[in-house]
Design an enzyme around this catalytic site. Structure first.
Site, short mmCIF file in Angstrom:
data_model
loop_
_atom_site.label_atom_id
_atom_site.label_comp_id
_atom_site.label_asym_id
_atom_site.label_seq_id
_atom_site.Cartn_x
_atom_site.Cartn_y
_atom_site.Cartn_z
N GLU A 46 -66.71 49.33 42.84
CA GLU A 46 -67.09 50.66 43.29
C GLU A 46 -67.82 51.55 42.60
O GLU A 46 -67.38 52.86 42.49
CB GLU A 46 -66.12 51.38 44.37
CG GLU A 46 -65.47 50.31 45.46
CD GLU A 46 -64.53 51.29 46.21
OE1 GLU A 46 -64.11 52.46 45.96
OE2 GLU A 46 -64.28 50.93 47.45
N GLU B 53 -63.53 44.48 50.04
CA GLU B 53 -62.32 45.54 50.49
C GLU B 53 -62.90 45.75 51.89
O GLU B 53 -64.04 45.96 52.43
CB GLU B 53 -62.34 46.61 49.67
CG GLU B 53 -61.70 46.60 48.44
CD GLU B 53 -61.36 47.82 47.47
OE1 GLU B 53 -61.16 48.73 48.47
OE2 GLU B 53 -61.35 47.88 46.55
#
Length: 474
Positions: free
Chosen positions: A188, A292
């Protein structure tokens, strides 16, 4: 067992057969997170505080036992029984390198990572290695473990150098291990300029490939794995690479604008959000991996009689997302496997020593909405609203949308700094002081609370995942 590769839009084995990876992230393990295991702030803060409270020997004992008990053979056996075949392993660079002794490899970092990779291999489960925390912090959140909202990884060459060096060490250690599906070099990223992340990917791809030409590399999009719009033709230099989105839906969280009931309009929005994240890959016929995703769940001790109704709604989100993924034969890794009851497939029982010890503290954390992830701020919203209103009044509208907006909305930015960073700092020593006076045997029992044997199963979630695994296998 077969080495996996990327072939066009698919992941395939050595015979060219398609492999759809279905699994979970082992969040909160080698990269601890506050909402997963119940502490305030960041991992480096609680490690320092616990060492100060009870001494280095007992502190190191607790964290080592925590890592040992968090995932064992029993966990892998259960995971495999659900029909799942891959676990993403997030880890913190601190396990392999000290900030005050950079570029000196800590071999001890491999102790638990090797152990879990081997346990998974024994049960026929692939693993993906995920650098979840890089030096300086590659994103603006708590899980980058830097205690700030500034992602300084992008601002200092030395941080970039050290992350590249670490991947060279990891590639040398794991090359040839066919049970490793691949490497996820950076979780991320949030690069405000949208260019440095691409430059780093070029660099780390080249560094890994010089040592390990075989394993898949999984690159996250910028801005929390949601944005590939600035990547252009960079993929042309990245062989055997897949691209990772994180497909969280706001419908799966307490701040959702409405309860999800799987209406036509809600399903349309769900699908549109997903398609937007993967648009760049689809335009170029590239391989997509959903690294995710997944809702959070209500807990009876906090949400009371509303718990079942909330969770049934969250399961509808889960089912509708899986239906979208199945249509695309998408590989995915749900977040997360184990926690203390908010999101995990299994979760620590409230009757265990850890949960008993921290019962009142966890209730306080929940009431104060100390954690950013899935926070329900209803009890404290009136405390922070005057601050939000004050800043709105004083800052002209054209200056209010600071990166990573719009992922971070204006009010969320204010509360993340004032509540999730500032207020949480004052609770860190309070967490650590719960261990004061405990013997090694008692500390061992506290850590052992995270053993599979001390966990309950989120049966509704696991049933849906198992039924879906059968559909994908057909």
């Amino acid at each position: 067992m077969s080495l996996l590769q990327v072939s066009g839009t698919k992941i395939v084995d050595e015979q060219g057969n398609e492999v759809v990876l279905r699994g979970a992230g082992l969040g909160g393990w080698m990269n601890m997170e506050n909402f997963i295991s119940g502490y305030p702030g960041c991992e480096f803060q609680i490690r320092d505080a616990l060492a100060e409270a009870i001494g280095s020997e007992k502190s190191e004992f607790f964290f080592d036992k925590f890592l040992e008990y968090f995932f064992t053979d029993a966990d892998a056996e259960f995971f495999k029984s659900l029909g799942l075949n891959c676990i993403r392993l997030p880890f913190n660079y601190h396990h392999f390198e000290d900030d005050m002794n950079p570029r000196v490899l800590k071999e001890s970092g491999f102790k638990h990572l090797d152990r879990v990779i081997d346990i998974c291999a024994k049960h026929g489960i692939y693993t993906i290695l995920d650098l979840h925390t890089a030096p300086g912090g590659q994103n603006t959140d708590w899980h980058a473990d830097h205690g700030s909202h500034i992602a300084n990884f992008w601002n200092h060459k030395d941080y970039l150098d050290r992350a590249t060096w670490l991947w060279e060490q990891l590639a040398a250690h794991y090359k040839g291990n066919k049970w490793i599906a691949g490497y996820n070099p950076l979780n991320e990223p949030t690069d405000p300029k949208h260019t440095r992340v691409i430059a780093f990917y070029h660099r780390v791809h080249k560094a890994i490939r010089a040592i390990d030409p075989d394993h898949i590399i999984f690159f996250d999009g910028n801005t929390f794995a949601s944005d590939f719009s600035h990547f252009g033709d960079a993929h042309k230099e990245w062989a055997n690479t897949a691209y990772s989105i994180h497909d969280y839906s706001s419908y799966g969280f307490p701040a959702a604008s409405e309860l999800y009931s799987s209406t036509d309009e809600q399903r349309r929005r769900l699908k549109r959000s997903y398609e937007k994240k993967r648009q760049w890959m689809d335009e170029r016929d590239l391989c997509v991996w959903n690294g995710e995703w997944g809702p959070v769940y209500a807990r009876r001790q906090y949400e009371g009689e509303a718990t079942d109704n909330i969770n049934e709604s969250r399961y509808k989100v889960l089912k509708d997302q899986l239906a979208i993924y199945n249509d695309a034969r998408l590989s995915w890794s749900i977040w997360t496997y184990k926690d203390i009851g908010f999101q995990g497939m299994v979760y620590v029982s409230t009757e265990t020593p850890y949960m008993t010890l921290f019962k009142d503290f966890l209730a306080k954390k929940h009431r104060l909405a100390i954690d950013a992830w899935g926070a329900d701020d209803v009890a404290v919203r009136q405390v922070y609203q005057p601050l939000i209103d004050h800043i709105l009044e004083e800052v002209p509208e054209q200056y209010q949308a600071l990166y990573p907006a719009p992922v971070w909305k204006f009010d969320q930015r204010v509360t993340r700094l004032s509540r999730n960073i500032l207020l949480s700092e004052f609770m860190i020593k309070e967490w650590a002081d719960h261990f004061v006076g405990k013997s090694l045997e008692e500390i061992d029992a506290i850590a052992a609370s995270f053993k599979f044997e001390g966990c309950l199963h989120r049966d509704g979630l696991n049933k849906i995942l198992t039924e879906n695994a059968k559909l994908v296998a057909q």
